[in-house]
Design a protein around this motif. Structure first.
Motif, short mmCIF file in Angstrom:
data_model
loop_
_atom_site.label_atom_id
_atom_site.label_comp_id
_atom_site.label_asym_id
_atom_site.label_seq_id
_atom_site.Cartn_x
_atom_site.Cartn_y
_atom_site.Cartn_z
N ASN A 92 -8.36 2.83 12.66
CA ASN A 92 -8.62 1.78 13.63
C ASN A 92 -7.33 1.16 14.13
OD1 ASN A 92 -11.56 1.84 13.42
ND2 ASN A 92 -11.26 0.98 11.38
N MET A 93 -7.16 1.15 15.44
CA MET A 93 -5.98 0.59 16.05
C MET A 93 -5.83 -0.89 15.72
SD MET A 93 -5.08 0.37 20.12
CE MET A 93 -5.25 2.12 20.40
N GLY A 94 -4.66 -1.27 15.20
CA GLY A 94 -4.39 -2.66 14.93
C GLY A 94 -4.85 -3.15 13.58
N PHE A 95 -5.29 -2.25 12.70
CA PHE A 95 -5.80 -2.66 11.40
C PHE A 95 -5.33 -1.70 10.30
CE2 PHE A 95 -8.74 -4.22 14.57
CZ PHE A 95 -9.02 -5.52 14.15
N PHE A 96 -4.87 -2.26 9.19
CA PHE A 96 -4.57 -1.49 7.98
C PHE A 96 -5.38 -2.09 6.84
CE2 PHE A 96 0.06 -0.62 9.54
CZ PHE A 96 -0.37 0.49 10.26
N THR A 97 -6.16 -1.26 6.16
CA THR A 97 -6.86 -1.73 4.97
C THR A 97 -5.94 -1.64 3.76
OG1 THR A 97 -7.73 0.44 4.34
CG2 THR A 97 -9.03 -0.84 5.93
N LYS A 98 -6.35 -2.27 2.67
CA LYS A 98 -5.55 -2.23 1.45
C LYS A 98 -5.41 -0.81 0.94
CE LYS A 98 -7.32 -3.90 -2.38
NZ LYS A 98 -7.78 -4.88 -3.39
N GLU A 99 -6.50 -0.03 1.01
CA GLU A 99 -6.45 1.35 0.52
C GLU A 99 -5.50 2.20 1.36
OE1 GLU A 99 -9.20 -0.42 1.12
OE2 GLU A 99 -9.77 -0.78 -0.98
N GLU A 100 -5.57 2.03 2.68
CA GLU A 100 -4.67 2.78 3.56
C GLU A 100 -3.22 2.40 3.31
OE1 GLU A 100 -8.13 2.63 7.01
OE2 GLU A 100 -6.28 1.48 7.27
N TRP A 101 -2.97 1.11 3.15
CA TRP A 101 -1.61 0.62 2.91
C TRP A 101 -1.05 1.19 1.62
CZ3 TRP A 101 1.23 -3.21 5.74
CH2 TRP A 101 2.37 -3.69 5.09
N LEU A 102 -1.80 1.06 0.53
CA LEU A 102 -1.29 1.49 -0.77
C LEU A 102 -1.08 3.00 -0.82
CD1 LEU A 102 -3.35 -0.76 -3.22
CD2 LEU A 102 -0.93 -0.95 -2.62
N LYS A 103 -2.02 3.75 -0.28
CA LYS A 103 -1.88 5.21 -0.29
C LYS A 103 -0.71 5.66 0.57
CE LYS A 103 -4.36 9.50 0.77
NZ LYS A 103 -5.62 10.09 1.31
N GLY A 104 -0.62 5.11 1.79
CA GLY A 104 0.44 5.53 2.71
C GLY A 104 1.81 5.08 2.29
N MET A 105 1.93 3.83 1.87
CA MET A 105 3.24 3.31 1.46
C MET A 105 3.70 3.95 0.15
SD MET A 105 4.18 1.47 3.95
CE MET A 105 3.69 0.30 5.24
N THR A 106 2.76 4.31 -0.70
CA THR A 106 3.13 5.03 -1.93
C THR A 106 3.72 6.39 -1.58
OG1 THR A 106 1.44 3.90 -3.24
CG2 THR A 106 2.31 5.97 -4.12
N SER A 107 3.09 7.07 -0.61
CA SER A 107 3.62 8.39 -0.22
C SER A 107 5.00 8.26 0.40
CB SER A 107 2.66 9.07 0.76
OG SER A 107 2.68 8.43 2.03
N LEU A 108 5.26 7.12 1.07
CA LEU A 108 6.57 6.88 1.66
C LEU A 108 7.55 6.26 0.67
CD1 LEU A 108 5.46 5.43 5.13
CD2 LEU A 108 6.67 7.59 4.77
N GLN A 109 7.01 5.83 -0.49
CA GLN A 109 7.82 5.15 -1.50
C GLN A 109 8.43 3.86 -0.95
OE1 GLN A 109 8.53 6.38 -5.19
NE2 GLN A 109 6.46 6.62 -4.35
N CYS A 110 7.60 3.11 -0.24
CA CYS A 110 8.02 1.84 0.35
C CYS A 110 7.20 0.71 -0.28
CB CYS A 110 7.81 1.84 1.86
SG CYS A 110 8.89 2.97 2.75
N ASP A 111 7.88 -0.30 -0.79
CA ASP A 111 7.18 -1.44 -1.38
C ASP A 111 7.70 -2.77 -0.82
OD1 ASP A 111 9.65 -1.61 -2.61
OD2 ASP A 111 8.93 -1.05 -4.60
N CYS A 112 8.47 -2.70 0.25
CA CYS A 112 8.98 -3.91 0.88
C CYS A 112 9.47 -3.56 2.29
CB CYS A 112 10.11 -4.53 0.06
SG CYS A 112 11.57 -3.47 -0.11
N ASN A 113 9.73 -4.58 3.08
CA ASN A 113 10.17 -4.35 4.46
C ASN A 113 11.48 -3.57 4.52
OD1 ASN A 113 8.03 -5.72 5.75
ND2 ASN A 113 9.01 -7.70 5.38
N GLU A 114 12.41 -3.87 3.61
CA GLU A 114 13.72 -3.23 3.65
C GLU A 114 13.60 -1.72 3.41
OE1 GLU A 114 14.17 -7.49 2.93
OE2 GLU A 114 13.01 -5.95 1.87
#
Length: 232
Positions: A92-114
């Motif tokens: 969905n355009m303009g929306f990130f769920t918690k599950e999407e965030w955790l799965k995607g950011m984990t794959s990117l190894q990102c846990d902060c803005n920097e």
């Protein structure tokens, strides 16, 4: 990425928030703290990061998304935000769920803005791989359409095409003009997919265009329109 689309809101700004702008640029990233290369990814930290932007429904919505883009120094309309949404498999355009965030950011190894800022060049580089770009292009159709519609409204389609093909397809300005004056009000998935194939295989002078090919009627009409226009 157009990120300001609201769900079922009747506010006067809805139309403006839903549309993907044609412009695409990135502000210089806001200086942040230096990341120690020995720091390890933290799921707990990633979750806390998510809650900096999520609302009470545990979803990063338009307001949170705007603040998120500001914090990482990227305009919402920048194509890198579309690549990030694709990485997070957000439907969905303009929306990130918690599950999407955790799965995607984990794959990117990102846990902060920097850490995400350090990945922006990598995300942009994905667009240079033809196979990956095709996946992102196809993803963009379902990502941008209203979920109760099977097709893209033409304004959104034109804006998304400008974002994806505007800087790389020599014929895009002419094709955009064709869409502006055409009878089409929406664009279906078959048309969307074939526009990318057309842009990759048909030369700018249309000299290798196969009139007997299995192109959608829209592209046949574009070729005829362009030939008449060029002959004037």
């Amino acid at each position: 990425m157009p990120v300001k689309k609201k769900r079922k809101s009747s506010g006067s700004d809805d139309a403006g928030l839903r549309k993907c702008k044609i412009t695409s640029f990135c502000r210089p990233a806001t200086p942040g703290r230096l990341i120690n290369s020995e720091d390890h990814f933290s799921s707990k930290k990633c979750l806390s990061w998510f809650y900096e932007y999520a609302g009470p429904d545990e979803v990063v919505g338009p307001e949170g998304m705007e603040k998120f883009c500001e914090d990482i120094g990227v305009e919402p309309e920048n194509i890198v935000m579309l690549v990030l949404a694709w990485k997070l498999e957000a439907p969905n355009m303009g929306f990130f769920t918690k599950e999407e965030w955790l799965k995607g950011m984990t794959s990117l190894q990102c846990d902060c803005n920097e850490r995400l800022q350090e990945k922006l060049d990598y995300l942009r580089s994905q667009l240079n791989d033809a196979a990956v770009f095709k996946n992102i292009y196809r993803y963009a159709f379902d990502f941008a359409r209203d979920k109760d519609q099977r097709s893209l409204d033409m304004d959104t389609a034109k804006s998304m095409l400008a974002l994806l093909l505007g800087r790389t397809w020599p014929l895009f300005p002419v094709f955009h003009q064709f869409l502006e004056q055409s009878r089409y009000k929406v664009m279906n998935k078959d048309q969307w997919y074939n526009i990318l194939e057309f842009s990759r295989t048909v030369q700018a002078d249309l000299s290798n265009y196969d009139e007997d090919g299995a192109w959608p009627v829209m592209l046949d009409e574009f070729v005829e329109w362009h030939k008449v226009r060029s002959a004037l």
